[in-house]
Design an enzyme around this catalytic site. Structure first.
Site, short mmCIF file in Angstrom:
data_model
loop_
_atom_site.label_atom_id
_atom_site.label_comp_id
_atom_site.label_asym_id
_atom_site.label_seq_id
_atom_site.Cartn_x
_atom_site.Cartn_y
_atom_site.Cartn_z
N ASP A 26 0.81 -1.22 0.00
CA ASP A 26 0.00 0.00 0.00
C ASP A 26 0.85 1.27 0.00
O ASP A 26 0.34 2.34 -0.30
CB ASP A 26 -0.92 0.03 1.22
CG ASP A 26 -2.07 -0.97 1.10
OD1 ASP A 26 -2.48 -1.25 -0.03
OD2 ASP A 26 -2.55 -1.45 2.14
N ARG A 35 -11.15 5.55 -3.58
CA ARG A 35 -12.51 6.08 -3.59
C ARG A 35 -12.69 7.28 -4.53
O ARG A 35 -13.76 7.48 -5.11
CB ARG A 35 -12.87 6.51 -2.16
CG ARG A 35 -14.26 7.04 -1.96
CD ARG A 35 -14.38 7.78 -0.63
NE ARG A 35 -13.79 7.03 0.46
CZ ARG A 35 -14.47 6.31 1.35
NH1 ARG A 35 -15.78 6.26 1.27
NH2 ARG A 35 -13.85 5.68 2.33
#
Length: 409
Positions: A155, A300
């Site tokens: 990540d 998102r």
């Protein structure tokens, strides 16, 4: 005489009562309003004060300046994205040798393209993420020369520019403190965050893009709820101010924490039970949507911009490859990562009272994503990245020991 006095007295009392009622209505008290309207008018009660108007003028000036300075990409967007590739490859412009690859081999998974075939070292830390990347690599095999590179599926980026080993590592997201080379994330195809609504990961951007684009166009601005909305886990404390503002002013904001993998008790959601997760389509019902970074950049953002809602993007450190072409006050509203509840409230109240600006910026964000972030643009970015990176190699890669061939499904 007493009878006449009684008549005058009754008339006088009726007149006073009538004036009190009219005065109450004209000053905007809540006698004839719903509780929600009442709360809304109370929370914005000073919005036309001199101080508030001064703040509003400040935001109008910032937006006007942003419009004047904005120069959209007028070329093919894939050529524009080349600017990002150029910047990321600049630290390696003198060339990449075998030693620099060996120095950073532990930072990710090694890939090779040899004689139009794709190879990967046997172990992959996140198989679904590797698969999402390989979907794109398999499509360009006959268009590139022999090459090899280290691809990071964690990540967070790996090559901190101020210390540690330096070398060309591909990562999906980074800040200016890192020298990683950005690539389009695996989640455009598969391997995105897995939640109860998307148990196999978000994935398939083409499908989400089509669905959200339709919902965004079908949900008219005036039919959206005039409040800010957020659902997500407590990845960082940067999200707390919005959550606390929502608890104080639920008419203005609906923001709640959901569970994450580390959740143990309500203390992990600021002493409130975790809320259920909400689909991207449900987000489109609200006029104002908040985007926060996760561990790195958040997947998102591109989804909620398609809602044609006004997106408030918190923080500006973490980016993906397409972020540099999204401009604050043009495509979204920038919010400082340490913004207070009061600052967030001020921004929301400004756009509540400037609906034309809110809708205009919301449409700009939608149009950029819809027109410039299709899967064909992701294909194009990958192709240009691998071609330009390969030209920097000072040696001719040969098939490494233990590498396994990756074939299409």
């Amino acid at each position: 005489m007493n009878t006449l006095l009684m008549i005058y007295t009754k008339f006088y009392l009726l007149l006073i009562g009538f004036l009190i009622i009219r005065g109450t209505e004209s000053t905007g008290t809540c006698s004839k309003k719903s509780s929600e309207d009442c709360a809304s008018s109370t929370s914005n009660g000073n919005k036309y004060s001199e101080e508030a108007n001064g703040e509003f003028e400040k935001y109008e000036a910032i937006i006007d300046a942003a419009k004047r300075e904005y120069e959209p990409c007028t070329d093919n967007i894939c050529k524009c994205y080349n600017q990002v590739i150029s910047k990321d490859l600049k630290p390696f412009r003198s060339g990449i040798n075998e030693e620099s690859i060996r120095n950073i081999k532990s930072k990710g998974t090694k890939y090779q393209i040899i004689d139009n075939k794709l190879y990967r070292e046997n172990d992959c830390l996140f198989p679904a993420r590797c698969s999402g990347v390989e979907h794109y690599l398999l499509k360009l095999l006959h268009k590139v020369n022999n090459t090899e590179f280290i691809l990071n599926t964690r990540d967070w980026p790996q090559i901190f520019q101020h210390h540690g080993p330096h070398g060309p590592v591909f990562s999906f997201s980074k800040t200016d403190d890192y020298l990683d080379i950005m690539y389009p994330a695996w989640a455009f195809w598969e391997g995105g965050p897995a939640i109860s609504l998307y148990p196999k990961g978000i994935g398939r951007w083409d499908q989400h893009r089509k669905l959200l684009g339709q919902v965004g166009n079908e949900t008219k601005w005036n039919d959206k709820m005039s409040k800010a909305f957020f659902r997500g886990s407590r990845t960082s404390s940067e999200r707390d101010a919005l959550i606390l503002l929502s608890r104080e002013n639920p008419v203005l904001v609906d923001a709640q924490y959901t569970k994450n993998q580390a959740w143990k008790s309500d203390a992990d959601t600021l002493h409130a039970p975790p809320a259920p997760e909400v689909s991207f389509e449900e987000h489109c019902k609200y006029k104002y949507l908040f985007n926060f970074r996760g561990v790195a950049a958040s997947f998102r953002l591109k989804h909620i911009l398609l809602c044609k809602s006004l997106v408030f993007h918190v923080g500006n450190d973490w980016i993906e490859f397409f972020y540099p072409f999204l401009r604050p006050w043009i495509h979204y509203i920038p919010v400082e990562r340490d913004a207070s509840k009061e600052k967030i409230k001020e921004l929301l109240e400004f756009f509540e009272n400037h609906q034309d600006l809110a809708q205009q910026i919301a449409n700009n964000g939608y149009n950029f994503i819809w027109n410039n972030l299709q899967l064909k643009h992701v294909d194009c970015y990958w192709l240009n990245l691998i071609k330009r990176y390969t030209k920097l190699l000072k040696y001719k890669p040969t098939l490494g020991e233990g590498m396994k061939e990756i074939v299409g499904k």
